[in-house]
Scaffold this active site. Structure first.
Site, short mmCIF file in Angstrom:
data_model
loop_
_atom_site.label_atom_id
_atom_site.label_comp_id
_atom_site.label_asym_id
_atom_site.label_seq_id
_atom_site.Cartn_x
_atom_site.Cartn_y
_atom_site.Cartn_z
CG ASP A 1 -1.88 1.22 1.09
OD1 ASP A 1 -2.67 1.21 0.51
OD2 ASP A 1 -1.78 1.92 2.44
CD GLU B 1 15.98 -14.08 3.67
OE1 GLU B 1 15.09 -14.50 4.69
OE2 GLU B 1 16.69 -13.15 4.11
#
Length: 549
Positions: free
Chosen positions: A220, A269
């Site tokens: 956002d 990751e």
């Protein structure tokens, strides 16, 4: 030690047998606005158990992923975009186990899950902000936000001339005389991203939800985190008219990109192609593309496309600009027609005629789904829902409504709860016929419910199902990076998409009259009835046709 959870979804099959396809490059992603999607407990507010129960609708619709607007603990001053606790589910939406259930059920159905993250601001009820108020001027806790002394003899004037996106000044004064910055509602203080604790906190928040199994984040106000040094005046009134059109010192500052390079390392990751999507209102699509450079984010919403009207030349220009900008950074284009912040496109395209608006909306959908890249569908557009423009003032909840002059520019009208079934409100939104809904639904929506449209080949719902099935089945739709524009009469767009296994021609008649054109192939799908005579076909006004060529 952090536990890295692998997405429950299988790896995608290669496009050509040589390399795995990255799912997000041509995905169709469905936005769920939780409070308006489905109410599981009958309190009138949509929730996570309700959304979980309705996931089979999305699987049958044919989308690839679901994006959920915020469901975090919040006072709901701005419908959950004022977050008090980023690691908790607000009781109005359910519980953390409910969120876990939703992710697991979505994965079992083959749907990926994207959740909102709100890093520009929090709630004034967030523990950090409450501590900043308690500890007072000069305290370390205040350094996590933008607290400043005011101007004027007694500091009675705001520190600068910045205006809130929701109207009025972007500053609020606290009891000890200091002012704090909020680019949105006063209940939404902006974080100070120059403070290392803010960086650390959001790294932790991302890992928290990635460990739960979510497949990515919609960011956002991704363009708002970094403010220009010194917080300089803008020198312009009605600043909201500048947003997305001109540079302003609180949006789209170059410093945001280091934040997203850091976030990308975290996403990488994790196994399962976890992604991040930027809500970045920038002056140009080229500026938006900067968020998608190597090592940054995966997608950015194409607001220039969303705000383009029903005009052939304008649409062709924005498609070309979008593809050029995204191809330059190796990113997919995205296409979107509606979301929870804008008037539904069925109404935007209507020009005062509801039937015309629906015709154009369906045509625009086929155009969008034919373009290379990823497409976003806002809940209810598969039902042809219009904007609700006659909500009584007493039921309105959008904070922008209370800080402006009325209906125009507010967002409640696109957030009215969905109709699922039945003859009486809330039309299956909740479990009890005649039960509550947080915004009232028009009586006419009984004819637009999922149940009313199910199995009707002329319905908008079945049209969307057919379009998404065709897009999934045909390799030339969605995939790739370019379009081949074909000669067409004025007011008509025609382009070819080609991929191993075939090609598709998309023809869009944006004029008010039928056009007769040579048939370029076998009719695949049309938004309105097409008639053929030999080698020519008549394409109705405000319609789109897909041809397998």
């Amino acid at each position: 030690m952090t536990q890295h959870v692998t997405s429950a979804l299988p790896a995608d099959a290669p496009d050509d047998g040589s390399a795995p396809r990255e799912w997000w490059r041509d995905a169709v992603i469905y936005q769920v606005y939780p409070r308006s999607f489905a109410d599981g407990n009958g309190d009138g507010m949509g929730d996570l158990p309700g959304a979980t129960a309705r996931l089979p609708h999305l699987r049958r619709l044919g989308v690839d992923a679901v994006w959920l607007s915020p469901f975090y603990a919040s006072p709901q001053a701005d419908a959950g975009y004022d977050v008090a606790d980023y690691r908790a589910v607000d009781p109005v939406f359910g519980s953390l186990p409910d969120a876990d259930d939703l992710v697991r059920e979505a994965h079992a159905l083959g749907l990926r899950v994207i959740v909102d993250v709100v890093p520009n601001h929090c709630s004034d009820q967030h523990e950090w902000f409450k501590r900043a108020l308690r500890e007072g001027s000069g305290s370390p806790a205040r350094e996590r936000f933008h607290f400043r002394a005011g101007k004027g003899e007694d500091g009675q004037l705001p520190p600068n001339d910045w205006e809130s996106v929701f109207g009025g000044p972007a500053w609020t004064r606290v009891a000890d005389g200091a002012w704090y910055l909020h680019l949105f509602a006063p209940e939404q203080p902006d974080f100070n991203w120059e403070h290392p604790a803010v960086h650390d906190e959001f790294r932790s928040i991302l890992r928290y939800w990635l460990d739960l199994g979510v497949d990515g984040f919609r960011i956002d106000v991704a363009h708002g985190l970094v403010k220009a040094a010194g917080l300089p005046d803008i020198g312009h009134e009605e600043q909201v008219k500048l947003l997305g059109k001109q540079a302003v010192p609180y949006f789209d500052q170059d410093g945001v990109h280091e934040i997203y390079r850091d976030w990308r390392r975290i996403l990488d990751e994790y196994e399962g192609e976890r992604i991040a999507v930027a809500e970045a209102w920038t002056p140009t699509v080229e500026r938006s593309a900067r968020y998608l450079r190597a090592g940054e984010l995966h997608q950015a919403f194409n607001f220039e496309y969303l705000t383009t009207g029903w005009d052939a030349a304008a649409l062709r220009a924005v498609v070309d600009r979008s593809l050029d900008a995204m191809n330059a950074v190796g990113a997919p284009a995205t296409w979107v027609l509606s979301n929870h912040d804008v008037v539904r496109h069925t109404t935007r395209f209507a020009d005062g005629d509801a039937a015309r608006g629906l015709r154009r909306a369906k045509a625009a959908t086929l155009l969008m789904l034919a373009l290379p890249g990823s497409a976003y569908v806002y809940q209810g557009e598969e039902l042809g829902l219009p904007e609700v423009t006659e909500l009584p003032d007493e039921v309105r909840q959008d904070p922008a409504f209370f800080r402006s002059t009325g209906q125009d520019g507010t967002r409640d009208g696109c957030r009215v709860p969905l109709p699922w079934s039945g003859e009486r409100a809330p039309f299956g939104f909740g479990p009890v016929e005649g039960g509550p809904s947080w915004l009232p639904q028009p009586a006419a929506w009984k004819d637009l419910s999922v149940e009313a449209q199910e199995g009707d080949p002329a319905s908008t719902l079945e049209f969307y199902r057919a379009a998404l099935a065709a897009r999934r089945a045909h390799p030339a739709l969605g995939a790739g990076r370019d379009v081949e524009w074909l000669d067409a009469p004025e007011g008509v767009l025609s382009f070819r998409r080609t991929a191993p296994g075939g090609s598709v021609v998309c023809t869009v008649n944006l004029t008010a009259a039928p056009v007769t054109l040579p048939v370029p192939g076998t009719l695949l799908l049309a938004s309105a009835e097409v008639t053929s005579d030999g080698g020519a076909a008549t394409v109705p006004a405000d319609s789109t046709v897909w041809w397998a060529a």
